[in-house]
Design a protein around this motif. Structure first.
Motif, PDB file in Angstrom:
ATOM      1  N   MET A   1     -20.956  -4.863   4.854  1.00 12.11           N
ATOM      2  CA  MET A   1     -20.059  -3.712   4.852  1.00 12.11           C
ATOM      3  C   MET A   1     -18.798  -4.029   4.061  1.00 12.11           C
ATOM      4  N   ASP A   2     -18.286  -3.016   3.350  1.00 12.11           N
ATOM      5  CA  ASP A   2     -17.063  -3.226   2.560  1.00 12.11           C
ATOM      6  C   ASP A   2     -15.834  -2.979   3.418  1.00 12.11           C
ATOM      7  N   TYR A   3     -14.890  -3.905   3.365  1.00  9.57           N
ATOM      8  CA  TYR A   3     -13.662  -3.779   4.155  1.00  9.57           C
ATOM      9  C   TYR A   3     -12.542  -3.111   3.369  1.00  9.57           C
ATOM     10  N   TYR A   4     -12.645  -3.177   2.038  1.00  8.55           N
ATOM     11  CA  TYR A   4     -11.572  -2.644   1.187  1.00  8.55           C
ATOM     12  C   TYR A   4     -12.041  -1.371   0.489  1.00  8.55           C
ATOM     13  N   PRO A   5     -11.075  -0.586  -0.027  1.00  6.43           N
ATOM     14  CA  PRO A   5     -11.475   0.549  -0.869  1.00  6.43           C
ATOM     15  C   PRO A   5     -12.323   0.054  -2.047  1.00  6.43           C
ATOM     16  N   GLU A   6     -13.176   0.929  -2.542  1.00 12.15           N
ATOM     17  CA  GLU A   6     -14.140   0.511  -3.563  1.00 12.15           C
ATOM     18  C   GLU A   6     -13.518  -0.146  -4.799  1.00 12.15           C
ATOM     19  N   PRO A   7     -12.383   0.396  -5.348  1.00 11.35           N
ATOM     20  CA  PRO A   7     -11.818  -0.262  -6.537  1.00 11.35           C
ATOM     21  C   PRO A   7     -11.452  -1.723  -6.271  1.00 11.35           C
ATOM     22  N   ILE A   8     -10.988  -2.017  -5.067  1.00 15.10           N
ATOM     23  CA  ILE A   8     -10.651  -3.412  -4.753  1.00 15.10           C
ATOM     24  C   ILE A   8     -11.917  -4.253  -4.622  1.00 15.10           C
ATOM     25  N   GLU A   9     -12.928  -3.715  -3.977  1.00 14.89           N
ATOM     26  CA  GLU A   9     -14.206  -4.442  -3.881  1.00 14.89           C
ATOM     27  C   GLU A   9     -14.743  -4.758  -5.284  1.00 14.89           C
ATOM     28  N   ASN A  10     -14.599  -3.774  -6.199  1.00 16.12           N
ATOM     29  CA  ASN A  10     -15.039  -4.005  -7.589  1.00 16.12           C
ATOM     30  C   ASN A  10     -14.287  -5.159  -8.218  1.00 16.12           C
ATOM     31  N   LEU A  11     -12.967  -5.119  -8.030  1.00 17.24           N
ATOM     32  CA  LEU A  11     -12.131  -6.155  -8.639  1.00 17.24           C
ATOM     33  C   LEU A  11     -12.472  -7.529  -8.059  1.00 17.24           C
ATOM     34  N   ILE A  12     -12.684  -7.580  -6.755  1.00 18.69           N
ATOM     35  CA  ILE A  12     -13.070  -8.852  -6.120  1.00 18.69           C
ATOM     36  C   ILE A  12     -14.367  -9.363  -6.739  1.00 18.69           C
ATOM     37  N   SER A  13     -15.320  -8.475  -6.908  1.00 18.36           N
ATOM     38  CA  SER A  13     -16.597  -8.973  -7.448  1.00 18.36           C
ATOM     39  C   SER A  13     -16.447  -9.380  -8.917  1.00 18.36           C
ATOM     40  N   LEU A  29      -6.801 -12.949  -5.139  1.00 21.70           N
ATOM     41  CA  LEU A  29      -6.297 -12.496  -6.443  1.00 21.70           C
ATOM     42  C   LEU A  29      -6.265 -10.973  -6.508  1.00 21.70           C
ATOM     43  N   ALA A  30      -7.338 -10.351  -6.071  1.00 22.36           N
ATOM     44  CA  ALA A  30      -7.421  -8.892  -6.141  1.00 22.36           C
ATOM     45  C   ALA A  30      -6.331  -8.245  -5.291  1.00 22.36           C
ATOM     46  N   ILE A  31      -6.148  -8.746  -4.080  1.00 21.99           N
ATOM     47  CA  ILE A  31      -5.130  -8.165  -3.191  1.00 21.99           C
ATOM     48  C   ILE A  31      -3.730  -8.398  -3.756  1.00 21.99           C
ATOM     49  N   SER A  32      -3.514  -9.584  -4.349  1.00 24.38           N
ATOM     50  CA  SER A  32      -2.169  -9.855  -4.877  1.00 24.38           C
ATOM     51  C   SER A  32      -1.814  -8.883  -5.999  1.00 24.38           C
ATOM     52  N   LEU A  33      -2.840  -8.470  -6.764  1.00 20.90           N
ATOM     53  CA  LEU A  33      -2.556  -7.523  -7.853  1.00 20.90           C
ATOM     54  C   LEU A  33      -2.130  -6.154  -7.328  1.00 20.90           C
ATOM     55  N   VAL A  34      -2.628  -5.786  -6.164  1.00 23.94           N
ATOM     56  CA  VAL A  34      -2.261  -4.483  -5.586  1.00 23.94           C
ATOM     57  C   VAL A  34      -0.745  -4.422  -5.354  1.00 23.94           C
ATOM     58  N   PHE A  35      -0.180  -5.548  -4.960  1.00 23.43           N
ATOM     59  CA  PHE A  35       1.254  -5.555  -4.610  1.00 23.43           C
ATOM     60  C   PHE A  35       2.147  -6.043  -5.749  1.00 23.43           C
ATOM     61  N   GLU A  36       1.552  -6.288  -6.896  1.00 24.59           N
ATOM     62  CA  GLU A  36       2.318  -6.796  -8.041  1.00 24.59           C
ATOM     63  C   GLU A  36       2.983  -5.639  -8.783  1.00 24.59           C
ATOM     64  N   ASP A  37       4.113  -5.933  -9.487  1.00 24.42           N
ATOM     65  CA  ASP A  37       4.762  -4.905 -10.315  1.00 24.42           C
ATOM     66  C   ASP A  37       3.804  -4.419 -11.407  1.00 24.42           C
ATOM     67  N   ASP A  38       3.961  -3.142 -11.784  1.00 27.48           N
ATOM     68  CA  ASP A  38       3.142  -2.609 -12.879  1.00 27.48           C
ATOM     69  C   ASP A  38       3.295  -3.443 -14.144  1.00 27.48           C
ATOM     70  N   ASP A  39       4.531  -3.838 -14.456  1.00 30.80           N
ATOM     71  CA  ASP A  39       4.789  -4.607 -15.686  1.00 30.80           C
ATOM     72  C   ASP A  39       3.967  -5.891 -15.721  1.00 30.80           C
ATOM     73  N   LYS A  40       3.981  -6.590 -14.593  1.00 33.49           N
ATOM     74  CA  LYS A  40       3.248  -7.858 -14.531  1.00 33.49           C
ATOM     75  C   LYS A  40       1.752  -7.639 -14.698  1.00 33.49           C
ATOM     76  N   VAL A  41       1.255  -6.612 -14.028  1.00 35.56           N
ATOM     77  CA  VAL A  41      -0.183  -6.322 -14.126  1.00 35.56           C
ATOM     78  C   VAL A  41      -0.543  -5.926 -15.548  1.00 35.56           C
ATOM     79  N   ASN A  42       0.313  -5.118 -16.165  1.00 36.84           N
ATOM     80  CA  ASN A  42       0.031  -4.694 -17.537  1.00 36.84           C
ATOM     81  C   ASN A  42       0.049  -5.871 -18.512  1.00 36.84           C
ATOM     82  N   SER A  43       0.999  -6.796 -18.318  1.00 36.01           N
ATOM     83  CA  SER A  43       1.026  -7.909 -19.265  1.00 36.01           C
ATOM     84  C   SER A  43      -0.168  -8.845 -19.035  1.00 36.01           C
ATOM     85  N   PHE A  44      -0.657  -8.902 -17.808  1.00 37.76           N
ATOM     86  CA  PHE A  44      -1.878  -9.659 -17.514  1.00 37.76           C
ATOM     87  C   PHE A  44      -3.078  -9.037 -18.237  1.00 37.76           C
ATOM     88  N   ILE A  45      -3.184  -7.718 -18.118  1.00 30.22           N
ATOM     89  CA  ILE A  45      -4.282  -7.002 -18.793  1.00 30.22           C
ATOM     90  C   ILE A  45      -4.187  -7.186 -20.305  1.00 30.22           C
TER      91      ILE A  45
END
Ligand SMILES: [Zn+2]
Length: 198
Positions: A1-13, A29-45
């Motif tokens: 069973m999935d514990y997280y919303p689907e987009p997070i489960e996708n990211l984890i996999s 890692l996936a959960i930490s990105l949820v709480f990260e600033d947009d800027d940081k996530v964008n520069s990671f991408i």
């Protein structure tokens, strides 16, 4: 069973598909990105995008480069008569980090392995022969001393026997079965210095 919303489960996999990332690390890692600033996530991408769009393998040696030719191949101060053959870019970088090798490289991409059904492709062999033809006097096999590594060394020696070139391999000091990338610079340097002809 999935514990997280689907987009997070996708990211984890997706994270879990990366080398050395287990399921728990992927989750962190996936959960930490949820709480990260947009800027940081964008520069990671953006960093991932940039790597994928600009970095490729050097057409001469197989090292990584963001141009056509890598920094080692384009360095005229390096000795083109010494060609160090390695399995992977990671091994090349490990030797570079030892700081003492001033020759050039050739990356095989894989070793011979009957178990994994791996061969050295004709393209790789032809490329290696062309390099050796081009004034190389010594080919140094800096390959992990596993069974696959030993077989690959013997095969390369055979392939190069038509050329007037000395084939050496790095000395022991690298334990049998050890991977080059895990050894410190001094050990690698010593192994290179104490190489012997095969
Ligand atoms: Zn190169």
């Amino acid at each position: 069973m999935d514990y997280y919303p689907e987009p997070i489960e996708n990211l984890i996999s997706e994270f879990a598909k990366l080398p050395s990332i287990g399921k728990r690390s992927a989750e962190r890692l996936a959960i930490s990105l949820v709480f990260e600033d947009d800027d940081k996530v964008n520069s990671f991408i953006e960093a991932i995008r940039l790597v994928k769009s600009t970095v490729k393998q050097c057409t001469i040696c197989g090292n990584l480069t963001d141009g056509e030719i890598c920094s080692v191949c384009s360095d005229r101060s390096r000795n083109g008569k010494l060609l160090c053959v390695v399995e992977s870019v990671k091994d090349l970088i490990a030797i570079e980090k030892s700081g003492e090798f001033r020759g050039k490289y050739f990356v095989l991409g894989n070793l011979l392995s009957p178990i994994k059904n791996l061969e050295l492709s004709d393209i790789v062999i032809d490329k290696l022969k062309n390099r050796v033809k081009d004034g190389v006097e010594e080919v140094i096999l800096a390959i992990s001393p596993t069974i696959e590594g030993e077989m690959t060394g013997i095969f390369i020696k055979e392939v190069l026997k038509e050329f007037d070139v000395v084939v050496t391999k790095i000395a022991s000091g690298i334990p049998v079965g050890g991977n080059l990338e895990y050894f410190d610079g001094d050990t690698l340097f010593k192994a290179l210095e104490d190489r012997r002809e095969i």
